[in-house]
Motif scaffolding. Structure first.
Motif, PDB file in Angstrom:
ATOM      1  N   ASP A 177       0.816  -1.212   0.000  1.00 15.23           N
ATOM      2  CA  ASP A 177       0.000   0.000   0.000  1.00 15.23           C
ATOM      3  C   ASP A 177       0.849   1.261   0.000  1.00 15.23           C
ATOM      4  O   ASP A 177       0.330   2.360  -0.214  1.00 15.23           O
ATOM      5  CB  ASP A 177      -0.937   0.011   1.210  1.00 15.23           C
ATOM      6  CG  ASP A 177      -0.202  -0.071   2.523  1.00 15.23           C
ATOM      7  OD1 ASP A 177       0.723  -0.893   2.633  1.00 15.23           O
ATOM      8  OD2 ASP A 177      -0.539   0.689   3.447  1.00 15.23           O
ATOM      9  N   MET A 178       2.155   1.112   0.216  1.00 17.66           N
ATOM     10  CA  MET A 178       3.069   2.249   0.192  1.00 17.66           C
ATOM     11  C   MET A 178       3.800   2.363  -1.145  1.00 17.66           C
ATOM     12  O   MET A 178       4.697   3.195  -1.302  1.00 17.66           O
ATOM     13  CB  MET A 178       4.087   2.129   1.323  1.00 17.66           C
ATOM     14  CG  MET A 178       3.484   2.179   2.718  1.00 17.66           C
ATOM     15  SD  MET A 178       2.779   3.794   3.122  1.00 17.66           S
ATOM     16  CE  MET A 178       4.279   4.727   3.477  1.00 17.66           C
ATOM     17  N   ALA A 179       3.437   1.551  -2.114  1.00 20.34           N
ATOM     18  CA  ALA A 179       4.098   1.569  -3.419  1.00 20.34           C
ATOM     19  C   ALA A 179       3.763   2.853  -4.168  1.00 20.34           C
ATOM     20  O   ALA A 179       2.760   3.525  -3.905  1.00 20.34           O
ATOM     21  CB  ALA A 179       3.679   0.356  -4.240  1.00 20.34           C
ATOM     22  N   ASP A 180       4.614   3.202  -5.146  1.00 18.65           N
ATOM     23  CA  ASP A 180       4.380   4.392  -5.957  1.00 18.65           C
ATOM     24  C   ASP A 180       3.383   4.092  -7.075  1.00 18.65           C
ATOM     25  O   ASP A 180       2.794   3.000  -7.133  1.00 18.65           O
ATOM     26  CB  ASP A 180       5.700   4.944  -6.507  1.00 18.65           C
ATOM     27  CG  ASP A 180       6.420   3.971  -7.432  1.00 18.65           C
ATOM     28  OD1 ASP A 180       5.784   3.001  -7.920  1.00 18.65           O
ATOM     29  OD2 ASP A 180       7.620   4.177  -7.677  1.00 18.65           O
ATOM     30  N   ALA A 181       3.190   5.041  -7.976  1.00 18.56           N
ATOM     31  CA  ALA A 181       2.202   4.888  -9.036  1.00 18.56           C
ATOM     32  C   ALA A 181       2.495   3.711  -9.953  1.00 18.56           C
ATOM     33  O   ALA A 181       1.589   3.157 -10.586  1.00 18.56           O
ATOM     34  CB  ALA A 181       2.123   6.177  -9.853  1.00 18.56           C
ATOM     35  N   GLU A 182       3.770   3.333 -10.031  1.00 23.59           N
ATOM     36  CA  GLU A 182       4.153   2.186 -10.859  1.00 23.59           C
ATOM     37  C   GLU A 182       4.113   0.876 -10.084  1.00 23.59           C
ATOM     38  O   GLU A 182       4.468  -0.178 -10.612  1.00 23.59           O
ATOM     39  CB  GLU A 182       5.566   2.385 -11.423  1.00 23.59           C
ATOM     40  CG  GLU A 182       5.653   3.414 -12.545  1.00 23.59           C
ATOM     41  CD  GLU A 182       5.462   4.832 -12.043  1.00 23.59           C
ATOM     42  OE1 GLU A 182       6.027   5.166 -10.973  1.00 23.59           O
ATOM     43  OE2 GLU A 182       4.736   5.603 -12.703  1.00 23.59           O
TER      44      GLU A 182
END
Length: 334
Positions: free
Chosen positions: A266-271
Motif C-alpha cells: 500500500d506504500m508503493a508508488d504509481a508504478e
C-alpha cells in the motif's frame, strides 16, 4: 504429578487462552529485552525467520498469514497464524484470530498453543520503541503517535522505556474510547506524564522527532514527507503515513525487506514499486549496518514484525503460564 508439570514424554498440548494470558505480569523493560535478544540472535545467524506466507481473496475481504521460525537461543520452533475477516468493515465488525504454537527443539515435545493477541500487542510497540531508540536523532524530545487501536495504546509507554528523555507526547486519534485507552495506559506505566491530543496533524508532525503510525486502514491520517522536520524518524506499523514518507526518505530501515515487499504494497508508488531498503534492523542492532548516518536525515522505518520476536515473547509467556498451572491440556496426539 501436578497439573503444571508435564511428564517427561508428555505429548499433550497445553492450550493457553486469552484469559489465561491476560493476568500474567511482565514489565515493559523485560519485553524490550526479550525482543531485542531475539533480533540479536537472528543477526548472529542462530535463528531462522523465513518469509511469511499470505493468502488473500480477490475481493480483499480477508487476509491470512502463516509464519514459521526457530529461536536459536531458546531452542524453540514455532508457527504463528493470523486471520482477519471483514477488512472492508469497521473495526467492531471485523473478526481477527491469531495463534502461536511452540515446540521444544531439545526434547521434541510440544510446549503450548496460545492466543497470540497479547504477545502481538506487546511485541509490536516494543519493536517500534527499539527502532526509535536506534534511529532517532541525538537529543530527540518529542513524539507523535497516530492511532488509538491495539498498537497505539502502548506505543507511548514503550517509547518512554527506550527514550526516557522524551518530554512532549502527542496523539492523533479519531475514536474517543481509543483516546481514553491511550491515556489510561500512559497513566498506568508513566503516571507523571501526560499526552496532548492534537487535531492539526500537519503541525504535530512538523514538531515531532519520532512518529509512530499505528492506525487502521480507514484512518484519515496521512502524514506527507514535506511535513517532517529534519532528523525525524517515522515508524510505520499500520497506517497513518503517506507513501511520500517512504519514497522521499533519506534512509529506509525495515525489520525485514522481504516482509516489507509482501505487506507494504500500500506504500508503493504509481508504478507499484517500493524503494530499496538501506538496512535491515537486526543488522543495525548488531552494528553491521548504520542506522542513522547524520542528525538531519529523515528516516523511514518499517515495522512488520518478525516471527522470531513472537516466539521469544510467546515462550516467555508460556513459561510464566505453565509455572502457574494455567491452560488446558489437550491429548491431541494421544
Amino acid at each position: 504429578m501436578p497439573e503444571s508439570v508435564p511428564a517427561p514424554d508428555d505429548t499433550s498440548l497445553r492450550v493457553l487462552s486469552t484469559t489465561d494470558l491476560a493476568g500474567l505480569d511482565i514489565a515493559l523493560p523485560d519485553v524490550v529485552d526479550v525482543v531485542e535478544q531475539a533480533y540479536r540472535t537472528l543477526a548472529a545467524g542462530q535463528s531462522a525467520n523465513p518469509r511469511k506466507l499470505t493468502v488473500k481473496p480477490d475481493d480483499g475481504h480477508s487476509v491470512a498469514y502463516a509464519m514459521l521460525g526457530r529461536d536459536g537461543t531458546r531452542e524453540v520452533v514455532a508457527i504463528k497464524t493470523s486471520y482477519k475477516h471483514g477488512l472492508h468493515e469497521s473495526r467492531t465488525e471485523q473478526h481477527y484470530y491469531t495463534s502461536l504454537t511452540l515446540y521444544d527443539d531439545v526434547t521434541g515435545l510440544p510446549i503450548a498453543m496460545m492466543d497470540c493477541g497479547r504477545v502481538g500487542s506487546l511485541r509490536t510497540p516494543a519493536v517500534s520503541a527499539l527502532l526509535a531508540r536506534e534511529l532517532a536523532a541525538p537529543g530527540a524530545r518529542s513524539a507523535l503517535v497516530i492511532g488509538t487501536g491495539t498498537q497505539g495504546r502502548l506505543a507511548l509507554p514503550f517509547l518512554l522505556t527506550t527514550l526516557p528523555d522524551l518530554d512532549r507526547l502527542t496523539l492523533f486519534g479519531t475514536h474517543p474510547e481509543g483516546i481514553a485507552a491511550v491515556r489510561e495506559q500512559l497513566a498506568r506505566y508513566a503516571p507523571d506524564r501526560e499526552v496532548e491530543v492534537v487535531t492539526d496533524l500537519k503541525a504535530a508532525a512538523a514538531d515531532a522527532d519520532v512518529i509512530v503510525a499505528t492506525s487502521g486502514a480507514h484512518t484519515p491520517a496521512a502524514v506527507e514527507a514535506d511535513w517532517l522536520r529534519p532528523g525525524a524518524v517515522s515508524v510505520l506499523v499500520g497506517h497513518g503515513l503517506a507513501p511520500s514518507t517512504l519514497h522521499d526518505a533519506d534512509r529506509v530501515v525495515a525489520t525485514s525487506a522481504a516482509q516489507m515487499a509482501v505487506t507494504g504494497t500500500d506504500m508503493a508508488d504509481a508504478e507499484g514499486d517500493l524503494p530499496e531498503v538501506d538496512a535491515e534492523f537486526p543488522e543495525v542492532l548488531a552494528g553491521r549496518a548504520p542506522g542513522r548516518r547524520s542528525p538531519e536525515e529523515r528516516i523511514f522505518a518499517y515495522n512488520s514484525g518478525l516471527v522470531v520476536t513472537d516466539i521469544a515473547l510467546g515462550h516467555r509467556f508460556a513459561q510464566l503460564a505453565l509455572a502457574q498451572g494455567l491452560g488446558t491440556r489437550v491429548p491431541l496426539w494421544q
